[in-house]
Design a protein around this motif. Structure first.
Motif, short mmCIF file in Angstrom:
data_model
loop_
_atom_site.label_atom_id
_atom_site.label_comp_id
_atom_site.label_asym_id
_atom_site.label_seq_id
_atom_site.Cartn_x
_atom_site.Cartn_y
_atom_site.Cartn_z
N UNK A 12 8.31 -3.04 8.82
CA UNK A 12 9.03 -2.63 7.62
C UNK A 12 10.27 -1.85 8.02
N UNK A 13 11.42 -2.27 7.49
CA UNK A 13 12.68 -1.56 7.67
C UNK A 13 12.78 -0.56 6.53
N UNK A 14 12.88 0.73 6.87
CA UNK A 14 12.95 1.79 5.87
C UNK A 14 14.32 2.44 5.95
N UNK A 15 14.98 2.62 4.79
CA UNK A 15 16.28 3.27 4.75
C UNK A 15 16.35 4.18 3.53
N UNK A 16 17.00 5.31 3.69
CA UNK A 16 17.32 6.18 2.56
C UNK A 16 18.80 6.50 2.61
#
Length: 82
Positions: A12-16
């Motif tokens: 999973x690629x997580x970005x904020x």
């Protein structure tokens, strides 16, 4: 490079970011869009990740100035998704 330990896991690629204009990513030539555009995204990129090899990742952002707070790759047991 994505570690070879990613083999057989859900990736999973997580970005904020603060602008809410993260339109998705392109990983190894495949566009992956979030469910909705917001300041946070969790994108299941498992089918397009090449474990143990170089992976090209491009963030697709909107037109306003963006501040990316964090980026990460998260690894889960198959069938598990955040």
């Amino acid at each position: 490079m994505v570690d070879a330990a990613a083999e057989g896991k859900t990736v999973v690629f997580h970005a904020t970011e603060r602008s809410g204009e993260l339109h998705g990513i392109v990983i190894n030539g495949k566009y992956v869009a979030p469910q909705r555009e917001s300041g946070e995204a969790n994108l299941n990129i498992t089918p397009w990740v090449l474990p143990g090899k170089k992976n090209d990742v491009v963030l697709m952002m909107g037109g306003s100035p963006e501040d990316i707070n964090s980026l990460s790759l998260e690894f889960y047991k198959p069938g598990t998704y955040p």
